[in-house]
Design a protein around this motif. Sequence first.
Motif, PDB file in Angstrom:
ATOM      1  N   ARG A 154       0.832  -1.204   0.000  1.00 38.21           N
ATOM      2  CA  ARG A 154       0.000   0.000   0.000  1.00 38.21           C
ATOM      3  C   ARG A 154       0.871   1.260   0.000  1.00 38.21           C
ATOM      4  N   VAL A 155       1.908   1.244   0.792  1.00 35.89           N
ATOM      5  CA  VAL A 155       2.803   2.399   0.862  1.00 35.89           C
ATOM      6  C   VAL A 155       3.495   2.631  -0.480  1.00 35.89           C
ATOM      7  N   HIS A 156       3.993   1.574  -1.085  1.00 29.33           N
ATOM      8  CA  HIS A 156       4.679   1.694  -2.375  1.00 29.33           C
ATOM      9  C   HIS A 156       3.714   2.127  -3.478  1.00 29.33           C
ATOM     10  N   LEU A 157       2.514   1.568  -3.470  1.00 29.90           N
ATOM     11  CA  LEU A 157       1.524   1.957  -4.472  1.00 29.90           C
ATOM     12  C   LEU A 157       1.216   3.450  -4.380  1.00 29.90           C
ATOM     13  N   ALA A 158       0.999   3.921  -3.173  1.00 27.11           N
ATOM     14  CA  ALA A 158       0.686   5.338  -2.972  1.00 27.11           C
ATOM     15  C   ALA A 158       1.859   6.223  -3.390  1.00 27.11           C
ATOM     16  N   LYS A 159       3.058   5.770  -3.099  1.00 27.92           N
ATOM     17  CA  LYS A 159       4.243   6.557  -3.425  1.00 27.92           C
ATOM     18  C   LYS A 159       4.459   6.657  -4.924  1.00 27.92           C
ATOM     19  N   GLU A 160       4.284   5.538  -5.647  1.00 29.16           N
ATOM     20  CA  GLU A 160       4.598   5.510  -7.067  1.00 29.16           C
ATOM     21  C   GLU A 160       3.414   5.850  -7.971  1.00 29.16           C
ATOM     22  N   HIS A 161       2.190   5.645  -7.466  1.00 27.24           N
ATOM     23  CA  HIS A 161       1.014   5.817  -8.343  1.00 27.24           C
ATOM     24  C   HIS A 161      -0.053   6.735  -7.739  1.00 27.24           C
ATOM     25  N   GLY A 162       0.249   7.349  -6.622  1.00 25.71           N
ATOM     26  CA  GLY A 162      -0.705   8.255  -6.006  1.00 25.71           C
ATOM     27  C   GLY A 162      -1.548   7.574  -4.944  1.00 25.71           C
ATOM     28  N   THR A 163      -2.114   8.360  -4.052  1.00 22.01           N
ATOM     29  CA  THR A 163      -2.858   7.810  -2.920  1.00 22.01           C
ATOM     30  C   THR A 163      -4.058   6.977  -3.337  1.00 22.01           C
ATOM     31  N   ASP A 164      -4.622   7.275  -4.506  1.00 19.45           N
ATOM     32  CA  ASP A 164      -5.782   6.502  -4.962  1.00 19.45           C
ATOM     33  C   ASP A 164      -5.422   5.047  -5.266  1.00 19.45           C
ATOM     34  N   ALA A 165      -4.142   4.770  -5.480  1.00 20.94           N
ATOM     35  CA  ALA A 165      -3.716   3.408  -5.797  1.00 20.94           C
ATOM     36  C   ALA A 165      -3.529   2.556  -4.543  1.00 20.94           C
ATOM     37  N   GLY A 166      -3.433   3.193  -3.384  1.00 21.58           N
ATOM     38  CA  GLY A 166      -3.202   2.456  -2.142  1.00 21.58           C
ATOM     39  C   GLY A 166      -4.180   1.321  -1.889  1.00 21.58           C
ATOM     40  N   PRO A 167      -5.487   1.540  -2.087  1.00 16.65           N
ATOM     41  CA  PRO A 167      -6.461   0.473  -1.835  1.00 16.65           C
ATOM     42  C   PRO A 167      -6.305  -0.764  -2.722  1.00 16.65           C
ATOM     43  N   LEU A 168      -5.480  -0.686  -3.754  1.00 17.50           N
ATOM     44  CA  LEU A 168      -5.256  -1.846  -4.611  1.00 17.50           C
ATOM     45  C   LEU A 168      -4.352  -2.893  -3.951  1.00 17.50           C
ATOM     46  N   ALA A 169      -3.765  -2.551  -2.816  1.00 13.05           N
ATOM     47  CA  ALA A 169      -2.779  -3.432  -2.182  1.00 13.05           C
ATOM     48  C   ALA A 169      -3.296  -4.847  -1.921  1.00 13.05           C
ATOM     49  N   PRO A 170      -4.493  -5.029  -1.317  1.00 14.17           N
ATOM     50  CA  PRO A 170      -4.963  -6.409  -1.087  1.00 14.17           C
ATOM     51  C   PRO A 170      -5.179  -7.189  -2.381  1.00 14.17           C
ATOM     52  N   VAL A 171      -5.660  -6.501  -3.421  1.00 12.08           N
ATOM     53  CA  VAL A 171      -5.887  -7.164  -4.706  1.00 12.08           C
ATOM     54  C   VAL A 171      -4.550  -7.582  -5.312  1.00 12.08           C
ATOM     55  N   LEU A 172      -3.566  -6.683  -5.258  1.00 14.57           N
ATOM     56  CA  LEU A 172      -2.247  -6.994  -5.784  1.00 14.57           C
ATOM     57  C   LEU A 172      -1.634  -8.164  -5.036  1.00 14.57           C
ATOM     58  N   PHE A 173      -1.776  -8.167  -3.714  1.00 16.93           N
ATOM     59  CA  PHE A 173      -1.213  -9.269  -2.937  1.00 16.93           C
ATOM     60  C   PHE A 173      -1.842 -10.603  -3.339  1.00 16.93           C
ATOM     61  N   SER A 174      -3.155 -10.608  -3.552  1.00 20.20           N
ATOM     62  CA  SER A 174      -3.836 -11.841  -3.979  1.00 20.20           C
ATOM     63  C   SER A 174      -3.319 -12.314  -5.332  1.00 20.20           C
ATOM     64  N   LEU A 175      -3.051 -11.380  -6.231  1.00 21.06           N
ATOM     65  CA  LEU A 175      -2.517 -11.748  -7.538  1.00 21.06           C
ATOM     66  C   LEU A 175      -1.096 -12.299  -7.423  1.00 21.06           C
ATOM     67  N   LEU A 176      -0.332 -11.793  -6.478  1.00 23.19           N
ATOM     68  CA  LEU A 176       1.043 -12.268  -6.298  1.00 23.19           C
ATOM     69  C   LEU A 176       1.067 -13.714  -5.784  1.00 23.19           C
ATOM     70  N   LEU A 177       0.067 -14.061  -4.965  1.00 25.04           N
ATOM     71  CA  LEU A 177      -0.035 -15.462  -4.528  1.00 25.04           C
ATOM     72  C   LEU A 177      -0.587 -16.301  -5.671  1.00 25.04           C
ATOM     73  N   GLY A 178      -1.781 -15.979  -6.102  1.00 25.26           N
ATOM     74  CA  GLY A 178      -2.387 -16.617  -7.260  1.00 25.26           C
ATOM     75  C   GLY A 178      -2.544 -18.125  -7.148  1.00 25.26           C
ATOM     76  N   GLU A 179      -2.838 -18.741  -8.288  1.00 28.20           N
ATOM     77  CA  GLU A 179      -3.033 -20.183  -8.367  1.00 28.20           C
ATOM     78  C   GLU A 179      -1.741 -20.925  -8.034  1.00 28.20           C
ATOM     79  N   ARG A 180      -0.615 -20.307  -8.364  1.00 31.93           N
ATOM     80  CA  ARG A 180       0.672 -20.959  -8.109  1.00 31.93           C
ATOM     81  C   ARG A 180       0.862 -21.247  -6.618  1.00 31.93           C
ATOM     82  N   HIS A 181       0.458 -20.327  -5.752  1.00 33.62           N
ATOM     83  CA  HIS A 181       0.637 -20.534  -4.315  1.00 33.62           C
ATOM     84  C   HIS A 181      -0.248 -21.668  -3.816  1.00 33.62           C
ATOM     85  N   ARG A 182      -1.457 -21.762  -4.330  1.00 28.16           N
ATOM     86  CA  ARG A 182      -2.338 -22.872  -3.949  1.00 28.16           C
ATOM     87  C   ARG A 182      -1.711 -24.200  -4.360  1.00 28.16           C
TER      88      ARG A 182
END
Length: 201
Positions: free
Chosen positions: A139-167
Amino acid sequence: MEGIQQHRRGRPTAEQREERRERMLQRSLSVFLERGYQGATLDELARASGVTKRTIYTDYGDKAGLFAAMVDALAGGISQGPDAAGDTLTSLATRIVFRIHSDELVGLHRLVIAESPRLPELARSFYEHTDARHITALRVHLAKEHGTDAGPLAPVLFSLLLGERHRQRLLGVRGAASEAQARTIAEDALHQLGLGRALSG
């Protein structure tokens, strides 16, 4: 044992105490992975670390404290601050993929899932020291690089980083990701969220 053989008379120095704590965290991992959380006794943990049970109580309070500190140490190198030299959203996302898909953290994840019905506090501690911590860093990195509106994307991004591969990792049907594979997964996740143009990190 190493810890006993290296014992010196008098009170240990701050450096010696830190070395002891690091050794306890490193060696307790194999005990937890082999025996499970409930199966790992303080006697076994102390013996593997070359210390006494009293030392575990002194440094970590109890087994739960030792486990939490061990998980925190494993996750600690992932979510470093956004102002660290050369660190970017892409490099952070790559570290998250590489470490969370590693044998050590996948093993701990399986352990926590198996123990969580009996020990829900263990699951909460694991989540707080790993997933929640990484989501906050994203969330901190998203806000820093893409603006505060991008911060809420953090949980979605984390889920994509785990993805089917982690399961698949949890099920044991896929091996750990290499660093190159981890970066590809991270870049793909960012691209899916429309953040691909920032992939120069």
